[in-house]
Design an enzyme around this catalytic site. Structure first.
Site, PDB file in Angstrom:
ATOM      1  N   ASP A  39     -74.180  -2.145   3.582  1.00 43.49           N
ATOM      2  CA  ASP A  39     -73.287  -1.746   2.497  1.00 43.49           C
ATOM      3  C   ASP A  39     -71.818  -2.046   2.796  1.00 43.49           C
ATOM      4  O   ASP A  39     -71.141  -2.699   2.023  1.00 43.49           O
ATOM      5  CB  ASP A  39     -73.457  -0.265   2.149  1.00 43.49           C
ATOM      6  CG  ASP A  39     -72.720   0.077   0.869  1.00 43.49           C
ATOM      7  OD1 ASP A  39     -72.969  -0.593  -0.150  1.00 43.49           O
ATOM      8  OD2 ASP A  39     -71.874   0.982   0.893  1.00 43.49           O
ATOM      9  N   LYS A  41     -79.579  -7.625  -0.967  1.00 43.48           N
ATOM     10  CA  LYS A  41     -79.068  -7.748   0.406  1.00 43.48           C
ATOM     11  C   LYS A  41     -79.787  -6.797   1.353  1.00 43.48           C
ATOM     12  O   LYS A  41     -80.247  -7.185   2.427  1.00 43.48           O
ATOM     13  CB  LYS A  41     -77.556  -7.466   0.430  1.00 43.48           C
ATOM     14  CG  LYS A  41     -76.726  -8.426  -0.409  1.00 43.48           C
ATOM     15  CD  LYS A  41     -75.248  -8.177  -0.241  1.00 43.48           C
ATOM     16  CE  LYS A  41     -74.827  -6.798  -0.760  1.00 43.48           C
ATOM     17  NZ  LYS A  41     -75.022  -6.675  -2.221  1.00 43.48           N
TER      18      LYS A  41
END
Length: 318
Positions: free
Chosen positions: A177, A159
């Protein structure tokens, strides 16, 4: 839950404190604002005393026409132990009886020079933002071509690396995050970063990098509306992935259904480009252009025409 006190309004909107300084730390528990018109007429049966009270030109003009005994009754009932404050608009003069009652009950009276509708609008927007439902989701939020794309997936799927590539391609990072999400209105989700990790990106092998320092202020933004979700998952040979885009998958966050697409990850796939195209395709759908539906309609028409042609040919042979 976020706590809002009357002092916060004084600080944010530069209001003038006229009376009731002892109550500036009273807590505001709702975003609703009351204009006590019926109460000025003497009807207090449903008086929402826990709300912020706002007196404009209409309310004060009516109040000034009352008798002294009626004025004393109204101000006593307006200023309760749970009333967080009273806002006077247009910079109007505050009646002496109201000041005395507010000082006695410890209800702050604040004055604004702005028009009533403008004051209501700004106070309501501020309070609704503060009291909006809140949650946090593990993922990355990026602004891609003006579309807020939240990238989700298992830890280590890539990601943050995908977000870094998107930033290099000129898009803007919102959060990495952990994405803090608040619901505004009934269908709007606003994502932002926790203050501790704002503008930071974690890349395994490199550690923490500061995106704003490396790429400039144009590479980050503080918040963004979440328009779609891209879920990254490792390629599963046994799983059938959507190849046309006709299936509309969604993910529910609080009370809002957000469009979601699952993108399989394997070597050789340029995830940043795929997410860019997904964002552009989302914008096209918002404008009424759906490539998958157009292809489906085109295929249906071709099958229908082929079927009619075969039928006609069979009839001629007979």
């Amino acid at each position: 839950m976020t706590k809002v006190r009357t002092q916060d309004l004084l600080d944010r909107f530069n209001l003038e404190i006229v009376a009731g300084e002892d109550g500036v730390h009273r807590e505001i528990t709702t975003s609703d604002i009351s204009r006590p018109g019926m109460e000025m007429a003497g009807y207090f049966k449903y008086y929402p005393a826990e709300r912020l009270q706002l007196l404009g030109k209409t309310e004060l003009s009516f109040f000034n026409e009352l008798s002294d005994s009626e004025k004393a009754d109204r101000v006593e009932k307006l200023c309760t132990d749970i009333t967080p404050g009273i806002v006077i608009t247009r910079g109007m003069e505050v009646p002496v009886m109201l000041i005395e009652a507010a000082n006695e009950a410890g209800v702050p009276i604040m004055r604004s020079p702005n028009k009533t509708t403008r004051v209501i609008s700004r106070l309501t927007n501020y309070l609704e933002t503060k009291f909006a439902p809140f949650t946090a989701i593990h993922g990355v939020l990026v602004d891609v071509y003006g579309v807020g794309v939240m990238i989700t997936g298992q830890s280590g799927v890539g990601k943050s690396e995908t977000a870094l590539e998107l930033v290099k391609r000129g898009h803007r990072l919102v959060a990495d995050d952990s994405v803090e999400i608040r619901q505004e209105d009934y269908d709007k989700l606003i994502g932002s970063s926790p203050p501790l990790i704002e503008h930071l990106l974690e890349i395994r092998g490199l550690g923490i990098i500061n995106v704003m320092t490396l790429f400039g202020a144009g590479a980050v933004r503080s918040y963004k509306k979440i328009s779609m979700i891209i879920n990254l998952e490792l390629w599963d040979q046994q799983k059938q992935y959507d190849r046309l885009g006709l299936e509309e998958e969604t993910m529910r966050i609080m009370d809002v259904e957000v469009p979601k697409a699952t993108v399989p990850v394997r070597p050789g796939r340029n995830l940043a480009v795929i997410i860019e195209v997904a964002a552009m395709n989302f914008r096209l759908k918002q404008m009424g252009i759906n490539a998958a539906e157009e292809f489906s309609d085109r295929l249906t028409n071709m099958i229908d025409q082929s079927g009619r042609g075969n039928h006609e040919k069979g009839g001629f042979t007979e």
